[in-house]
Design a protein around this motif. Structure first.
Motif, PDB file in Angstrom:
ATOM      1  N   VAL A   1      -5.178   9.178   1.260  1.00  0.00           N
ATOM      2  CA  VAL A   1      -5.785   7.860   1.107  1.00  0.00           C
ATOM      3  C   VAL A   1      -4.726   6.773   0.967  1.00  0.00           C
ATOM      4  N   LEU A   2      -5.154   5.542   1.167  1.00  0.00           N
ATOM      5  CA  LEU A   2      -4.320   4.366   0.938  1.00  0.00           C
ATOM      6  C   LEU A   2      -4.678   3.822  -0.431  1.00  0.00           C
ATOM      7  N   VAL A   3      -3.677   3.603  -1.270  1.00  0.00           N
ATOM      8  CA  VAL A   3      -3.913   3.038  -2.593  1.00  0.00           C
ATOM      9  C   VAL A   3      -3.129   1.743  -2.747  1.00  0.00           C
TER      10      VAL A   3
ATOM     11  N   GLU B   1       0.813  10.427  -5.521  1.00  0.00           N
ATOM     12  CA  GLU B   1       1.521   9.740  -4.451  1.00  0.00           C
ATOM     13  C   GLU B   1       2.106  10.766  -3.486  1.00  0.00           C
ATOM     14  N   ALA B   2       1.957  10.500  -2.198  1.00  0.00           N
ATOM     15  CA  ALA B   2       2.384  11.443  -1.163  1.00  0.00           C
ATOM     16  C   ALA B   2       3.855  11.242  -0.821  1.00  0.00           C
ATOM     17  N   ALA B   3       4.502  12.309  -0.375  1.00  0.00           N
ATOM     18  CA  ALA B   3       5.882  12.242   0.098  1.00  0.00           C
ATOM     19  C   ALA B   3       5.912  11.437   1.393  1.00  0.00           C
TER      20      ALA B   3
ATOM     21  N   MET C   1       0.839  -1.186   0.000  1.00  0.00           N
ATOM     22  CA  MET C   1       0.000   0.000   0.000  1.00  0.00           C
ATOM     23  C   MET C   1       0.875   1.237   0.000  1.00  0.00           C
ATOM     24  N   ARG C   2       0.304   2.301  -0.540  1.00  0.00           N
ATOM     25  CA  ARG C   2       0.996   3.590  -0.578  1.00  0.00           C
ATOM     26  C   ARG C   2       0.035   4.678  -0.139  1.00  0.00           C
ATOM     27  N   LEU C   3       0.606   5.808   0.298  1.00  0.00           N
ATOM     28  CA  LEU C   3      -0.207   6.971   0.621  1.00  0.00           C
ATOM     29  C   LEU C   3      -0.291   7.878  -0.597  1.00  0.00           C
ATOM     30  N   ALA C   4      -1.460   8.466  -0.806  1.00  0.00           N
ATOM     31  CA  ALA C   4      -1.647   9.411  -1.903  1.00  0.00           C
ATOM     32  C   ALA C   4      -2.632  10.482  -1.459  1.00  0.00           C
ATOM     33  N   LYS C   5      -2.596  11.620  -2.139  1.00  0.00           N
ATOM     34  CA  LYS C   5      -3.528  12.703  -1.864  1.00  0.00           C
ATOM     35  C   LYS C   5      -4.501  12.813  -3.034  1.00  0.00           C
ATOM     36  N   VAL C   6      -5.790  12.944  -2.714  1.00  0.00           N
ATOM     37  CA  VAL C   6      -6.810  13.080  -3.748  1.00  0.00           C
ATOM     38  C   VAL C   6      -6.810  14.526  -4.242  1.00  0.00           C
TER      39      VAL C   6
END
Length: 97
Positions: A57-59, A29-31, A1-6
């Motif tokens: 969010v988690l992607v 994708e978030a830093a 999983m990765r973090l990302a911002k909508v």
């Protein structure tokens, strides 16, 4: 999983089979050290949880994305969770407001 911002939505009135039931989100994708800071490429993801603009969010990618959206959905990126808090090295780096 990765973090990302909508960042927003992608509106598509004509979608492939299986995609009709999903909203498509524009995510970045978030830093790693600051989830609210830009960190990577901008991509389109299938939203399985009802995420909104500005949320972290988690992607998931690849086979995990297809499983999350349903095996019949042609996707390689899916939003599977909305982050409330991100803690790194004992320090809160993101807190949902």
């Amino acid at each position: 999983m990765r973090l990302a911002k909508v960042l927003g939505q992608v509106v598509s009135t004509i979608k492939g089979p299986g995609l009709e039931r999903f909203t498509l989100l524009l995510v970045q994708e978030a830093a790693a050290d600051d989830p609210e800071r830009d960190g990577g490429p901008t991509l389109v993801a299938v939203d399985t949880v009802g995420a909104g603009v500005g949320e972290i969010v988690l992607v998931v990618t690849g086979g995990a994305a297809r499983v999350a959206a349903g095996a019949d959905v042609p996707t390689d990126l899916a939003v599977v969770g909305i982050a409330d808090t991100v803690v790194r090295s004992g320090t809160v780096s993101y807190q949902k407001t």
